[in-house]
Design an enzyme around this catalytic site. Structure first.
Site, PDB file in Angstrom:
ATOM      1  N   GLY A  23      48.876  40.766   8.896  1.00 19.53           N
ATOM      2  CA  GLY A  23      49.341  42.046   8.394  1.00 19.53           C
ATOM      3  C   GLY A  23      50.815  42.055   8.038  1.00 19.53           C
ATOM      4  O   GLY A  23      51.465  41.029   7.919  1.00 19.53           O
ATOM      5  N   HIS A  29      51.154  37.127   0.698  1.00 14.54           N
ATOM      6  CA  HIS A  29      49.767  37.461   1.034  1.00 14.54           C
ATOM      7  C   HIS A  29      48.997  37.884  -0.217  1.00 14.54           C
ATOM      8  O   HIS A  29      47.838  37.503  -0.401  1.00 14.54           O
ATOM      9  CB  HIS A  29      49.728  38.610   2.047  1.00 14.54           C
ATOM     10  CG  HIS A  29      50.329  38.294   3.368  1.00 14.54           C
ATOM     11  ND1 HIS A  29      51.515  38.869   3.791  1.00 14.54           N
ATOM     12  CD2 HIS A  29      49.928  37.475   4.378  1.00 14.54           C
ATOM     13  CE1 HIS A  29      51.802  38.421   5.000  1.00 14.54           C
ATOM     14  NE2 HIS A  29      50.870  37.579   5.379  1.00 14.54           N
ATOM     15  N   GLN A  53      48.133  33.103  19.816  1.00  7.39           N
ATOM     16  CA  GLN A  53      49.045  32.152  19.167  1.00  7.39           C
ATOM     17  C   GLN A  53      50.513  32.462  19.427  1.00  7.39           C
ATOM     18  O   GLN A  53      51.389  31.802  18.870  1.00  7.39           O
ATOM     19  CB  GLN A  53      48.760  32.070  17.671  1.00  7.39           C
ATOM     20  CG  GLN A  53      49.102  33.304  16.863  1.00  7.39           C
ATOM     21  CD  GLN A  53      48.536  33.203  15.454  1.00  7.39           C
ATOM     22  OE1 GLN A  53      47.322  33.269  15.245  1.00  7.39           O
ATOM     23  NE2 GLN A  53      49.415  33.043  14.469  1.00  7.39           N
ATOM     24  N   LYS A 142      53.298  27.857   2.969  1.00  6.67           N
ATOM     25  CA  LYS A 142      54.516  28.112   3.753  1.00  6.67           C
ATOM     26  C   LYS A 142      54.324  27.670   5.197  1.00  6.67           C
ATOM     27  O   LYS A 142      55.217  27.096   5.807  1.00  6.67           O
ATOM     28  CB  LYS A 142      54.879  29.599   3.682  1.00  6.67           C
ATOM     29  CG  LYS A 142      56.331  29.911   4.053  1.00  6.67           C
ATOM     30  CD  LYS A 142      56.556  30.131   5.526  1.00  6.67           C
ATOM     31  CE  LYS A 142      56.057  31.478   5.965  1.00  6.67           C
ATOM     32  NZ  LYS A 142      56.415  31.729   7.393  1.00  6.67           N
TER      33      LYS A 142
END
Length: 273
Positions: A23, A29, A53, A142
């Site tokens: 998000g 994105h 994570q 990335k």
């Protein structure tokens, strides 16, 4: 939708392109979404800030969140289905399974700096793949190490998913887009492109016929111009194994990561064609 039952009821049987995210969406994105729309008749995006994570002392609780803003962006982008579960939906009470990719792919670089990070990534991605059952899934370059970890997991476990890497989207000054860029003060934001400049310096040396060692020295020299940046690593690695190189190979990747006072940033670039 926020429940697994709703997701399963809404999914088509085939033709799903999937973009998993945490998000606070940006143009990076949306580039994944655009690619997914071009290649699939039905596009699913997930938004889930995955606690597995994040390590102790990291930014799980302050990670930027704005679901309504994200929902509007995805609607405008033509996404067919947004899946935004809560932690209890993704990891019900008693959830005890973890997925671990072994070896240098997860032991080096981000794996060394953030122990357990890639176990959390592999676990959530595996669960999302099983829930969404996509034909293709899209990840940004990335986070290059993450991309390779997901590809290895898919190969090893036999997921019927094509993992598609999409080039990094950058600001005009070269800074790689990241949701964490919002943490940067105006003064730090001006200095943040130093990561990209270091990678470009290494690529310039490579293209002029210099050695790996010379390229690394050039990159280190650029980073030294910004003392506020505390380097975690700067390396030139094999594009598939991520092992450090002493001689050039096709597709050699420059990788860099470190911390400014407000945020930790990472970047990478192919430095040898």
């Amino acid at each position: 939708m926020s429940t697994v039952a709703e997701l399963r009821a809404a999914l088509p049987r085939e033709g799903v392109g999937f973009v998993p995210t945490m998000g606070y969406l940006h143009r990076g994105h949306l580039a994944l979404v655009e690619r997914a729309r071009r290649e699939n008749p039905f596009v699913v995006v997930s938004i889930f800030v995955n606690p597995l994570q994040f390590g102790p002392g990291e930014d799980y609780h302050r990670y930027p969140r704005d679901l309504e803003r994200d929902r509007a962006l995805l609607q405008e982008a033509g996404v067919d289905l947004l899946f935004a579960p809560g932690v209890e939906e993704m990891y019900p009470e008693g959830f005890a399974t973890r997925v671990q990719v072994e070896g240098p792919l997860t032991a080096l670089w981000e794996g060394a700096v953030r122990p357990g990070h890639f176990q959390g990534v592999a676990t959530v991605v595996a669960r999302l793949f099983l829930l969404v059952q996509p034909q293709r899934a899209y990840f940004g370059e990335k986070d290059y190490q993450q991309l390779l970890v997901v590809r290895r997991m898919v190969r090893d476990l036999g997921f019927p998913v094509e993992v598609v890497g999409v080039p990094t989207v950058r600001e005009e000054d070269g800074l790689a887009l990241s949701s964490r860029n919002v943490y940067l003060s105006p003064e730090t934001r001006k200095k943040a492109p130093v990561l990209y400049r270091a990678l470009l310096a290494m690529r310039e040396v490579a293209l002029k016929g210099g050695s790996v060692a010379e390229a690394l020295r050039a990159g280190e020299g650029v980073l030294a111009e910004v003392p506020e940046f505390r380097k975690d690593y700067l390396a030139i690695v094999h594009p598939e194994t991520l092992l450090p190189l002493s001689d050039w190979v096709a597709g050699a990747r420059g990788i860099v990561a470190g911390r400014f006072p407000e945020a930790r940033l990472i970047d990478n670039l192919e430095v040898y064609p």
